[in-house]
Design a protein around this motif. Sequence first.
Motif: not given
Length: 340
Positions: A26, A28-29, A78, A81-82
Amino acid sequence: MPPDLEAGIAALGLVDHHVHGALRHVVRRPAFEELLTESDRPIPPWTTAFDSQLGFAIRRHCAPLLGLEPWAGADAYWAARAALPPEEAARIFLRAAGTDCWLVETGHHGDRLFGPAAMAALSGGHAAEVVRLEAVLEAVAGAGASAAGLREDFRAALRERARDAVGLKSVVAYRHGFDFDPAPPGAAEVREAAGAWLRTLDRGGAPRVADPVLLRMLLWEGVATGLPLQLHAGYGDPDIELHRCDPLLLTRWLRAVEPTGTDVLLLHCYPFHRNAGYLAQVFPTCTSTSGWPSTTPARGRPRSSPRVWNSPRSARSSTRPTRSARRSCTTSARCCGGAA
């Protein structure tokens, strides 16, 4: 487009001949957006990489795979997607790409990305490894090799790493440039360069090989394996000197390599597409690819073999690439999958 032609194109099995694995952690943006550019500089707070040409392509072609409308906003994209675990995101995007064979270069951020086996499982297709020469030498140096034994230790390590690989890759253009002496380096030359490099490592220097003598050694040892050799050319990070990444500077080296029969594949090549096309035209062992970045999504169904790269050479010039040559490491699958 006639229906029969469209159906025929859709049935083609595609090969991505140079790709890095999809993200397996994972992020972060900000870290994700940094993967959408070659620059290592921070993205200004007043803009977003999703508003770049590559970002537009992602939001156009990938958003529908997440249940969004094409051209969904950056925030909406996002968020969707996240919300996905890395494995699920990779599975969705890789399978939608229509690529049935991935040739995965494992020398870049290997601890952050899925390897060939995982790429095959997640995509439902095939995958094989492309070994980065610089990464092999850096691992050998980190294991305590001596200046006198570095070449033989590297040769043994490369032989082991290349056992199941379908090709090799070098970033000599980015570490030094293509304006190197085309001749194989002698033993004394290698020992001297190795000694200087290893001493910098002993003083705490980063294990990043950039000495032109050692880089020449890597190239010629790679040629000796007989495996196809990929070379990044042209466009790259801000720390490169772009004029030294012109593939025309390889002319004498390509001439020296030609009698070995080793295939050399020039990757990306922007903005030197015409120069790379010329080299591919005049040297039978040289192939060029172009199209950085591609924004056209692939289509098709799995039905190919990981050994397809060893099929008869094609793409002799940049004007008539094969379908595998057209799918460089910037296919939509790479963009959607969030590869580095």
